[in-house]
Design a protein around this motif. Structure first.
Motif, PDB file in Angstrom:
ATOM      1  N   PRO A 283      78.248   6.988 -19.774  1.00 56.73           N
ATOM      2  CA  PRO A 283      77.006   7.720 -19.494  1.00 56.73           C
ATOM      3  C   PRO A 283      75.793   6.800 -19.423  1.00 56.73           C
ATOM      4  CG  PRO A 283      78.287   8.797 -21.222  1.00 56.73           C
ATOM      5  CD  PRO A 283      78.896   7.444 -21.010  1.00 56.73           C
ATOM      6  N   LEU A 284      74.880   7.147 -18.534  1.00 58.67           N
ATOM      7  CA  LEU A 284      73.625   6.411 -18.410  1.00 58.67           C
ATOM      8  C   LEU A 284      72.780   6.659 -19.653  1.00 58.67           C
ATOM      9  CD1 LEU A 284      71.656   4.760 -16.580  1.00 58.67           C
ATOM     10  CD2 LEU A 284      70.836   6.971 -15.722  1.00 58.67           C
ATOM     11  N   ALA A 285      72.465   5.606 -20.387  1.00 54.72           N
ATOM     12  CA  ALA A 285      71.790   5.756 -21.681  1.00 54.72           C
ATOM     13  C   ALA A 285      70.394   6.349 -21.553  1.00 54.72           C
ATOM     14  CB  ALA A 285      71.729   4.411 -22.398  1.00 54.72           C
ATOM     15  N   ILE A 286      69.698   6.066 -20.445  1.00 49.83           N
ATOM     16  CA  ILE A 286      68.319   6.530 -20.295  1.00 49.83           C
ATOM     17  C   ILE A 286      68.230   7.876 -19.579  1.00 49.83           C
ATOM     18  CG2 ILE A 286      67.382   4.196 -20.315  1.00 49.83           C
ATOM     19  CD1 ILE A 286      67.093   4.432 -17.247  1.00 49.83           C
ATOM     20  N   ALA A 287      69.370   8.516 -19.324  1.00 53.09           N
ATOM     21  CA  ALA A 287      69.345   9.805 -18.627  1.00 53.09           C
ATOM     22  C   ALA A 287      68.574  10.836 -19.447  1.00 53.09           C
ATOM     23  CB  ALA A 287      70.766  10.302 -18.375  1.00 53.09           C
ATOM     24  N   MET A 288      67.768  11.660 -18.754  1.00 49.40           N
ATOM     25  CA  MET A 288      66.976  12.679 -19.411  1.00 49.40           C
ATOM     26  C   MET A 288      67.849  13.593 -20.262  1.00 49.40           C
ATOM     27  SD  MET A 288      63.813  13.755 -19.672  1.00 49.40           S
ATOM     28  CE  MET A 288      63.038  13.013 -18.224  1.00 49.40           C
ATOM     29  N   ASP A 289      67.461  13.805 -21.514  1.00 54.56           N
ATOM     30  CA  ASP A 289      68.181  14.679 -22.451  1.00 54.56           C
ATOM     31  C   ASP A 289      69.634  14.244 -22.657  1.00 54.56           C
ATOM     32  OD1 ASP A 289      65.964  16.481 -22.791  1.00 54.56           O
ATOM     33  OD2 ASP A 289      66.435  17.332 -20.819  1.00 54.56           O
ATOM     34  N   ASP A 290      69.924  12.968 -22.349  1.00 49.99           N
ATOM     35  CA  ASP A 290      71.285  12.434 -22.484  1.00 49.99           C
ATOM     36  C   ASP A 290      72.296  13.334 -21.781  1.00 49.99           C
ATOM     37  OD1 ASP A 290      73.147  10.533 -23.312  1.00 49.99           O
ATOM     38  OD2 ASP A 290      73.568  11.562 -25.201  1.00 49.99           O
ATOM     39  N   HIS A 291      71.900  13.845 -20.611  1.00 49.05           N
ATOM     40  CA  HIS A 291      72.745  14.846 -19.952  1.00 49.05           C
ATOM     41  C   HIS A 291      74.080  14.277 -19.466  1.00 49.05           C
ATOM     42  CE1 HIS A 291      70.413  13.314 -16.370  1.00 49.05           C
ATOM     43  NE2 HIS A 291      71.626  13.312 -15.866  1.00 49.05           N
ATOM     44  N   GLN A 292      74.154  12.955 -19.198  1.00 45.79           N
ATOM     45  CA  GLN A 292      75.432  12.420 -18.726  1.00 45.79           C
ATOM     46  C   GLN A 292      76.504  12.459 -19.821  1.00 45.79           C
ATOM     47  OE1 GLN A 292      75.669   8.870 -16.424  1.00 45.79           O
ATOM     48  NE2 GLN A 292      74.258   9.610 -14.860  1.00 45.79           N
ATOM     49  N   THR A 293      76.089  12.274 -21.056  1.00 47.58           N
ATOM     50  CA  THR A 293      77.061  12.393 -22.143  1.00 47.58           C
ATOM     51  C   THR A 293      77.597  13.815 -22.242  1.00 47.58           C
ATOM     52  OG1 THR A 293      76.061  10.590 -23.415  1.00 47.58           O
ATOM     53  CG2 THR A 293      77.396  12.166 -24.639  1.00 47.58           C
ATOM     54  N   VAL A 294      76.706  14.787 -22.081  1.00 47.42           N
ATOM     55  CA  VAL A 294      77.137  16.188 -22.128  1.00 47.42           C
ATOM     56  C   VAL A 294      78.067  16.485 -20.947  1.00 47.42           C
ATOM     57  CG1 VAL A 294      76.379  18.579 -22.316  1.00 47.42           C
ATOM     58  CG2 VAL A 294      74.945  16.763 -23.228  1.00 47.42           C
ATOM     59  N   ASN A 295      77.737  15.954 -19.773  1.00 44.39           N
ATOM     60  CA  ASN A 295      78.628  16.116 -18.616  1.00 44.39           C
ATOM     61  C   ASN A 295      80.026  15.574 -18.924  1.00 44.39           C
ATOM     62  OD1 ASN A 295      76.359  16.988 -17.193  1.00 44.39           O
ATOM     63  ND2 ASN A 295      76.146  15.110 -16.006  1.00 44.39           N
ATOM     64  N   ALA A 296      80.056  14.365 -19.469  1.00 45.85           N
ATOM     65  CA  ALA A 296      81.330  13.696 -19.717  1.00 45.85           C
ATOM     66  C   ALA A 296      82.191  14.437 -20.735  1.00 45.85           C
ATOM     67  CB  ALA A 296      81.073  12.267 -20.206  1.00 45.85           C
ATOM     68  N   GLN A 297      81.553  15.149 -21.673  1.00 45.04           N
ATOM     69  CA  GLN A 297      82.306  15.877 -22.693  1.00 45.04           C
ATOM     70  C   GLN A 297      83.215  16.939 -22.096  1.00 45.04           C
ATOM     71  OE1 GLN A 297      82.724  15.279 -25.775  1.00 45.04           O
ATOM     72  NE2 GLN A 297      81.093  13.821 -26.271  1.00 45.04           N
ATOM     73  N   THR A 298      82.892  17.405 -20.895  1.00 48.39           N
ATOM     74  CA  THR A 298      83.745  18.392 -20.239  1.00 48.39           C
ATOM     75  C   THR A 298      85.151  17.844 -20.038  1.00 48.39           C
ATOM     76  OG1 THR A 298      81.831  19.306 -19.071  1.00 48.39           O
ATOM     77  CG2 THR A 298      84.003  19.839 -18.189  1.00 48.39           C
ATOM     78  N   LEU A 299      85.254  16.624 -19.541  1.00 52.02           N
ATOM     79  CA  LEU A 299      86.563  16.010 -19.340  1.00 52.02           C
ATOM     80  C   LEU A 299      87.145  15.482 -20.645  1.00 52.02           C
ATOM     81  CD1 LEU A 299      85.916  14.114 -15.980  1.00 52.02           C
ATOM     82  CD2 LEU A 299      87.349  16.133 -16.320  1.00 52.02           C
ATOM     83  N   LYS A 300      86.290  14.891 -21.481  1.00 53.01           N
ATOM     84  CA  LYS A 300      86.746  14.369 -22.768  1.00 53.01           C
ATOM     85  C   LYS A 300      87.361  15.482 -23.619  1.00 53.01           C
ATOM     86  CE  LYS A 300      86.896  11.758 -26.533  1.00 53.01           C
ATOM     87  NZ  LYS A 300      87.907  10.675 -26.705  1.00 53.01           N
ATOM     88  N   GLY A 301      86.741  16.659 -23.608  1.00 46.05           N
ATOM     89  CA  GLY A 301      87.223  17.773 -24.410  1.00 46.05           C
ATOM     90  C   GLY A 301      88.586  18.279 -23.985  1.00 46.05           C
ATOM     91  N   HIS A 302      88.992  17.981 -22.754  1.00 46.37           N
ATOM     92  CA  HIS A 302      90.318  18.372 -22.261  1.00 46.37           C
ATOM     93  C   HIS A 302      91.292  17.190 -22.277  1.00 46.37           C
ATOM     94  CE1 HIS A 302      88.081  21.883 -20.838  1.00 46.37           C
ATOM     95  NE2 HIS A 302      89.229  22.474 -20.613  1.00 46.37           N
TER      96      HIS A 302
END
Length: 361
Positions: A283-302
């Motif tokens: 995830p891009l560290a400077i992304a607003m609201d750390d949204h890339q980490t939240v995006n990535a959790q979709t795949l990580k969670g599965h």
């Protein structure tokens, strides 16, 4: 003929879903127009919209008052221009894809009483979409989870609309590499090729055992200034590699890949999911609201992906992950199936249905 005004701009992350919706509505007989900005225009070449109107747009940060004042003036000019065009075009509905380029069009549509649909690509509602969400006919989201949505938001999970060229390339099945067989590795760093990806992945592959290096077939999007270094590393390791700043046929490489290393932008995560690809996401560290980490959790969670934050995305960290995953055909096969479970291949048609519903009401 029904008319729709689509507003998007900035990066491909906003423009590509807008293109997918435009393709769907154009095919269904809609008259499609678009409002974008100078940056968005670079991605607008294949969008079936006419006309495509450019407006001025800018971000606003109160930490820099003078720049904020200039940005507000640009947005105000964009609102006036958008309103004048909409009074001529008279759209049945306006669709905003977030980003500051969408702000003038959404503000103009609201002032004219035109129903609006918002699409949020990320798992965190962006600031511009947040400003209009409560009054929108619907807020469609790329992921089932949508945080930061204001009270009263009509949230509907449609998925992220993907361009026709991506959808046409989706493979029917995934076949994990045979023992000793070639492993196709795709490395992408976003629309401009991330520095950390360009530098770190070749260094990590250089640390792999020779037997694994010999099996790799690498396609890497890398920034121009790191191109020669990456090629030299791969050549020294005996790794078959193709490196370029941009691939016009990225969908073909994605379809063929056994494993993907990428940023966790909304489009990237959605394309990886629909293609059914195991992945390593940074995830891009400077992304607003750390949204890339939240995006990535979709795949990580599965259990379809691993996440390495930038602080851990080192040559040694990437090497360790590749050693574990590329040597486990069972996990690769399982991760592919799990990734597909998170995908919404009908996202463009679902969003088009919302647009049609808003136009009728």
């Amino acid at each position: 003929m029904r008319k729709v005004l689509i507003a998007a701009g900035g990066t491909g992350g906003h423009m590509f879903p807008a293109q997918a919706l435009a393709e769907n509505l154009h095919h269904a007989g809609w008259n499609v127009a678009m409002i974008t900005d100078e940056r968005g225009r670079k991605h607008a070449g294949n969008i079936p919209a006419s006309p495509i109107i450019d407006v001025e747009a800018a971000s606003i940060s109160m930490r820099r008052p003078l720049k904020a004042a200039g940005g507000a003036f640009k947005l105000a000019k964009g609102v006036v221009k958008s309103k004048m065009y909409m009074q001529q075009f008279r759209p049945d509905v306006a669709v905003g894809f977030g980003g500051y380029a969408a702000f003038p069009a959404m503000r103009a549509a609201r002032s004219l009483g035109i129903p609006i649909i918002l699409h949020e690509q990320n798992a965190v509602l962006g600031r511009v979409n947040r400003a209009f969400a409560a009054k929108a006919h619907a807020v469609a989201s790329g992921f089932e989870l949508l945080t930061r949505a204001p009270k009263g938001t009509n949230h509907i999970w449609t998925g992220n609309p993907l361009r026709g060229q991506i959808m046409r390339a989706v493979p029917r099945d995934y076949f994990a590499p045979d023992d000793g067989g070639d492993i196709y590795l795709l490395i992408v760093g976003g629309s401009l090729g991330a520095k950390i990806v360009s530098e770190t992945v070749p260094a990590a592959i250089a640390l792999l055992p020779t037997a694994l290096q010999k099996r790799l077939v690498v396609v890497q999007q890398t920034r121009e200034e790191y191109m020669d270094a990456a090629k030299d590393i791969y050549k020294a390791c005996g790794v078959r590699a193709t490196c370029a700043p941009f691939f016009t046929d990225i969908e073909q490489h994605l379809a063929k890949a056994h494993y993907v290393i990428a940023r966790a932008g909304a489009s990237s995560v959605s394309e990886i999911a629909v293609m059914g690809k195991p992945s390593l996401l940074v995830p891009l560290a400077i992304a607003m609201d750390d949204h890339q980490t939240v995006n990535a959790q979709t795949l990580k969670g599965h259990d379809a992906a691993d996440i390495l934050p930038e602080s851990q995305f080192t040559a040694e960290g990437v090497k360790t992950t590749l050693m574990e995953r590329l040597n486990d055909s069972h996990w690769l096969q399982s991760a592919s199936a799990s990734a597909r479970l998170t995908a919404r291949p009908d996202a463009a048609s679902k969003l088009a249905e919302l647009v049609a519903d808003a136009a009728q009401k």
